[in-house]
Enzyme design. Structure first.
Site, PDB file in Angstrom:
ATOM      1  CE1 TYR A 271      -3.123  -2.958   0.441  1.00 37.35           C
ATOM      2  CE2 TYR A 271      -3.309  -2.471   2.779  1.00 37.35           C
ATOM      3  CZ  TYR A 271      -3.658  -3.240   1.684  1.00 37.35           C
ATOM      4  OH  TYR A 271      -4.535  -4.292   1.847  1.00 37.35           O
TER       5      TYR A 271
ATOM      6  NE  ARG B  13     -13.488  -3.601  -4.604  1.00 34.68           N
ATOM      7  CZ  ARG B  13     -12.440  -4.168  -4.002  1.00 34.68           C
ATOM      8  NH1 ARG B  13     -11.673  -3.435  -3.223  1.00 34.68           N
ATOM      9  NH2 ARG B  13     -12.167  -5.435  -4.168  1.00 34.68           N
ATOM     10  N   GLY B  14     -17.313   1.215  -0.634  1.00 32.42           N
ATOM     11  CA  GLY B  14     -18.063   2.449  -0.473  1.00 32.42           C
ATOM     12  C   GLY B  14     -19.391   2.468  -1.191  1.00 32.42           C
ATOM     13  CG  PHE B  15     -21.827   0.509  -4.960  1.00 33.28           C
ATOM     14  CD1 PHE B  15     -21.577   1.385  -6.013  1.00 33.28           C
ATOM     15  CD2 PHE B  15     -23.026  -0.183  -4.960  1.00 33.28           C
ATOM     16  CE1 PHE B  15     -22.502   1.548  -7.034  1.00 33.28           C
ATOM     17  CE2 PHE B  15     -23.956  -0.025  -5.974  1.00 33.28           C
ATOM     18  CZ  PHE B  15     -23.689   0.851  -7.015  1.00 33.28           C
TER      19      PHE B  15
ATOM     20  CG  HIS C 282      -1.603  -8.691   0.047  1.00 30.13           C
ATOM     21  ND1 HIS C 282      -1.157  -7.399  -0.034  1.00 30.13           N
ATOM     22  CD2 HIS C 282      -2.954  -8.593  -0.056  1.00 30.13           C
ATOM     23  CE1 HIS C 282      -2.175  -6.569  -0.164  1.00 30.13           C
ATOM     24  NE2 HIS C 282      -3.275  -7.278  -0.192  1.00 30.13           N
TER      25      HIS C 282
ATOM     26  CB  SER D 294     -14.085  -4.429   0.175  1.00 26.30           C
ATOM     27  OG  SER D 294     -12.885  -3.889  -0.324  1.00 26.30           O
TER      28      SER D 294
END
Length: 323
Positions: A54, A204-206, A121, A200
């Site tokens: 990241y 993802r914010g949706f 990961h 998520s």
């Protein structure tokens, strides 16, 4: 704050995903990001999730600065396995050699002598998972890692890994619009006593209900190129959000809180790690801990939200999943 078990660790029922403080979701303010991490600790959140890729190490450095002087309050999780090249080029390296190299670099950036949870990961299927986990187990023996985890592997890989060394956590995308783990992966995790860490968890914010198009997103926000946010997929997925809004209004909470409360209701072995880089959204997320859904409300959500339209990532990203 409520707490749950992750291996031998006691962790907050909601963690904090720190990725967006460095990239992928538009610009971030470091001062606000650090304030968000520290506010999370003040509110009893102790699980902080980062990774070496990241921001090409920036995120680990930022988290390290934020927790300085408060290390004993933190269950610190980071990851290895994705190598960053030029631009957006990425490769997956799950070799034992890279595991040993990557932990040393992560410890330096974080400014700590050990991490509490170390994830693979992504997995390169050319490397036997037994070899990778064997190297991770050696890091536990050396005191550099307390617990090990995997991310986005399939049920067979999880079982093979767990036979080498106990796997404390499996991090997978899981939310009201991403439920593929329910068929085989979550049952395998439960069979082995592995906690599922849900990334998520708000799509993802949706699932906030605030995104009707990609027009208002930053130019470098990766959702602009995510299949679920494009064209007909977007139109179909917006109908899912209408259901979330309706049930949230009935419950008396925000859509975000409903999405998180649904995951929390799925079992004490589920740990959502919503990401945010702003204190106000952190506070909203934490309100989900106080939302109690009835069995009927959970059933309605289960049945009313079919699978989201579109893949979770672009074709390159999809090839790295569930190996």
């Amino acid at each position: 704050m409520q707490y749950r078990k992750l291996g031998s660790l006691k962790v907050s029922a909601l963690g904090l995903g720190c990725m967006g403080m460095s990239e992928f979701y538009g610009p971030a303010d470091e001062h606000e990001s650090i304030a968000t991490i520290r506010r999370a600790l003040d509110r009893g959140v102790n699980l902080l999730d980062t990774a070496d890729m990241y921001g090409r190490g920036h995120n680990e450095q930022l988290v390290g600065r934020a927790i300085r002087g408060r290390r004993d309050q933190v269950v610190l999780a980071t990851k290895f396995g994705i190598r960053r090249g030029e631009g957006l080029d990425r490769g997956v390296d799950s070799s034992p050699e890279y595991a040993r190299q990557a932990i040393e670099a992560s410890l330096r950036r974080l400014g700590v002598d050990h991490v509490d949870l170390y994830y693979l990961h992504r997995r390169n299927p050319a490397v036997p998972i037994e070899d990778t986990v064997g190297a991770m187990a050696a890091l536990v023996e050396a005191g550099k890692v307390r617990q090990i985890g995997l991310s986005e592997v399939n049920a067979d890989t999880l079982r093979r890994a767990h036979a080498v060394h106990p796997v404390a956590a499996l991090q997978s995308e899981y939310s009201l619009w991403t439920r593929n783990v329910e068929a085989e992966i979550l049952p395998a995790a439960r069979e082995l006593g592995v906690t599922l860490v849900a990334y998520s968890p708000v799509g993802r914010g949706f699932l906030t209900g605030t995104i009707a198009s990609t027009e208002g997103l930053a130019a470098d926000d990766f959702r602009r190129f995510n299949p679920r946010f494009q064209g007909d997929n977007l139109a179909r997925n917006l109908r899912l959000v209408d259901t979330v809004r309706r049930v949230a209004a009935e419950v008396g909470c925000t859509p975000v809180q409903l999405a998180l409360a649904w995951l929390l209701a799925k079992g004490d072995d589920i740990l959502p790690i919503p990401g945010t880089k702003r204190v106000k959204y952190l506070e909203e997320n934490l309100g989900a801990v106080d939302v109690t859904l009835t069995a009927e409300q959970v059933r309605v959500l289960d049945e009313a939200l079919p699978a989201a339209a579109g893949d979770r990532y672009d074709p390159t990203g999809m090839r790295t999943l569930l190996q």
